[in-house]
Every structure is written in C-alpha cells, then in structure tokens.
Design a protein around this motif. Structure first.
Motif, mmCIF file in Angstrom:
data_model
loop_
_atom_site.group_PDB
_atom_site.id
_atom_site.type_symbol
_atom_site.label_atom_id
_atom_site.label_comp_id
_atom_site.label_asym_id
_atom_site.label_seq_id
_atom_site.Cartn_x
_atom_site.Cartn_y
_atom_site.Cartn_z
ATOM 1 N N THR A 16 -33.103 -37.708 3.559
ATOM 2 C CA THR A 16 -33.030 -37.442 2.242
ATOM 3 C C THR A 16 -33.934 -38.341 1.288
ATOM 4 N N LYS B 141 -28.724 -36.961 -4.438
ATOM 5 C CA LYS B 141 -27.201 -36.700 -4.492
ATOM 6 C C LYS B 141 -27.151 -35.073 -4.108
ATOM 7 N N PHE C 33 -26.119 -32.077 -2.608
ATOM 8 C CA PHE C 33 -24.954 -31.630 -1.752
ATOM 9 C C PHE C 33 -24.653 -30.198 -1.383
ATOM 10 N N ASP C 34 -24.516 -29.389 -2.526
ATOM 11 C CA ASP C 34 -24.084 -28.088 -2.462
ATOM 12 C C ASP C 34 -25.165 -27.212 -1.976
ATOM 13 N N ALA D 40 -25.130 -37.043 1.194
ATOM 14 C CA ALA D 40 -23.948 -36.613 0.430
ATOM 15 C C ALA D 40 -23.288 -35.764 1.469
ATOM 16 N N LEU D 41 -23.995 -34.940 2.302
ATOM 17 C CA LEU D 41 -23.091 -34.079 3.022
ATOM 18 C C LEU D 41 -22.546 -34.982 4.527
ATOM 19 N N PHE E 106 -19.445 -36.689 3.376
ATOM 20 C CA PHE E 106 -18.346 -35.706 3.099
ATOM 21 C C PHE E 106 -17.846 -35.329 4.716
#
Length: 280
Positions: free
Chosen positions: A69, A213, A215-216, A234-235, A238
């Motif tokens: 990241t 940040k 994620f999607d 972030a993933l 999750f």
C-alpha cells in the motif's frame, strides 16, 4: 442581533453535536475498546489487552499489505499530481474548447470505484489474455492496474483544484517575471509552483490519504489475488474481520493501526508542504 446569536447558538449547535457524537465519537471509542477485546458481537466482548495488536503485527500478510500500500500511495501520488498539474497548465492557456476538456477529464471521478474496477478488470484481462496472462496471476499486474485505474479516476478532480490555484495567481507577478527575462521553466519553477503550494498541499494530502484508504477498486479489480499478494491495507482489514473466524478483535486492532498510520502520514505531509507556502 449579535446578542441573540450568542444566546441561542447552543440550541442550533446541539443537533450537530449530537449527530457528531452518535455518528463518530461513540463508534470511535467503541472501536478502540473492541480492539482490546476478543468478540463476535459487541455484547460478548472479553478484554484481552494488547494481544490483538501482537497478532496483527505478527501477520505476514498484513505486513506485506502495508508495504504494498505504501508503494502504491507513493507511485499514485506522483503520477496523479504530475499529470493533473500538467493538464491544468495546458487548460489555463488561451485555447479553444478548454471547458469541454475540463468536463471530459473530470467525468471519470463521477463513476463509482466498484464499477470502475470491474470495467478495468475486463480491459486489462482482455489485453493480457493475448500474452497468456491475467491480473490474478501476478501481484505487479494488479499493482500497475490499480495505478492506472486510480490515476484515470482522480486526475480530473486534482486538475480542477490546480486550475483554481493557477487562476488565483496575480497576472502582474507573471508579467513582471517575464519582463525581468525569466523563461518558461524559470517562471514555472520560481513563481508558479511556489505560489501554487496551497493547491499542492490539498492535492498531495488527498492523493496520499486516498492511496492508503483504497478499498473498492482493490476489491473489484484484483480481490487481493494472487494469494492475497495484491491485497492492500483496507481490504486486508476487511478480510481479517469478516473472513477469519475469531479474528474480529485482530481486525479491529488492524483498523486502529491503520487509522494512526493514515493520520500520522497526513499530518507529516501537511506540515512539510505548508512550510513551503508563500504569501501572495
């Protein structure tokens, strides 16, 4: 009127403060507490101290996600801001059709990250298929795919901020530099960029925090494949929270670490760029 405002402002402030407490402060405090607990729901939390944090730092996948990241944030920060600044410079010249180009460049920012991820997944896999490869076979295919996707989405937004900054530079300053014999590169380096530092501060802050940040787009483009090597922070949080039974507390601890990391990097970046701002 001033006395009335001072007397009644708490009444108007109260709804906002209640919403802020319910929507942010209370969940944040609960999250800090749950990061120190073992739990499946908030009603059965059992205090375990810093055990969750120890497990989080021992997780090799989490450590890999951090470096992956961080590298992505640095590369995307550079690509997005260099290209956005160059486009902003071009579109503030006296050219025909600049408003159309501004609209076209900004439009990708209006599309949701999940949708973009699936669209670009089809594009990249279609290109790579001709070479017998796919995004899910190599973490670096996913890495550069994410860089291209996020850059395509965010460049237009940063471009608008840079255009606003360029238009706020007094024309007399640039004219004076030109009269003094400064060429285009010298005006850019010694006049435009120093006076653009407030805009650069905003864009670099948004780029680096958005990079961490993310994620999607990561979820829809690669889903962490292959073997979670393209999984970003972030993933990873999750998947830890929802994908590993009994690791809810560890996932919450990772979320707290993630929060401290993003806030710390954001504050360092703001301090570094604001110190270079000049008064117009």
């Amino acid at each position: 009127m001033e006395k009335a405002i001072k007397r009644y402002f708490p009444i108007f402030l109260l709804p906002t403060m209640i919403a802020f407490f319910i929507g942010f402060l209370a969940p944040f405090a609960m999250g800090l507490w749950l990061s120190l607990c073992e739990f499946t729901t908030v009603t059965d939390a059992r205090f375990v101290g810093f055990e969750n944090y120890v497990l989080a730092f021992q997780d090799s996948i989490f450590r890999h996600a951090f470096w992956y990241t961080a590298l992505f944030a640095i590369v995307s920060l550079t690509v997005i801001n260099v290209i956005a600044f160059a486009i902003a410079l071009a579109l503030t010249q006296k050219l025909r059709g600049t408003n159309i180009f501004r609209t076209v460049f900004f439009m990708p920012n209006l599309i949701g990250g999940i949708v973009l991820g699936y669209i670009w997944q089809l594009i990249f896999n279609g290109i790579l298929a001709g070479y017998g490869k796919a995004l899910a076979l190599n973490q670096w295919y996913g890495f550069w795919g994410l860089v291209i996707l996020v850059s395509w989405q965010q460049i237009g937004y940063m471009m608008i901020i840079y255009i606003a900054g360029l238009q706020s530079i007094p024309g007399g300053v640039l004219e004076a530099a030109q009269i003094d014999g400064a060429n285009g590169w010298q005006r850019l380096k010694n006049v435009i960029i120093p006076m653009m530092m407030p805009s650069i501060t905003i864009c670099t802050f948004l780029s680096i925090t958005n990079g961490f940040k993310l994620f999607d787009q990561n979820l829809s483009l690669t889903a962490g494949e292959p073997s979670k090597l393209s999984e970003m922070l972030a993933l990873n949080i999750f998947n830890t929270f929802y994908g590993r039974v009994g690791w809810e507390g560890v996932g919450q601890a990772k979320a707290v670490i993630f929060f401290i990391l993003v806030v710390g990097i954001g504050l360092i970046q703001l301090r570094a760029t604001r110190s270079k701002e000049v008064q117009q």
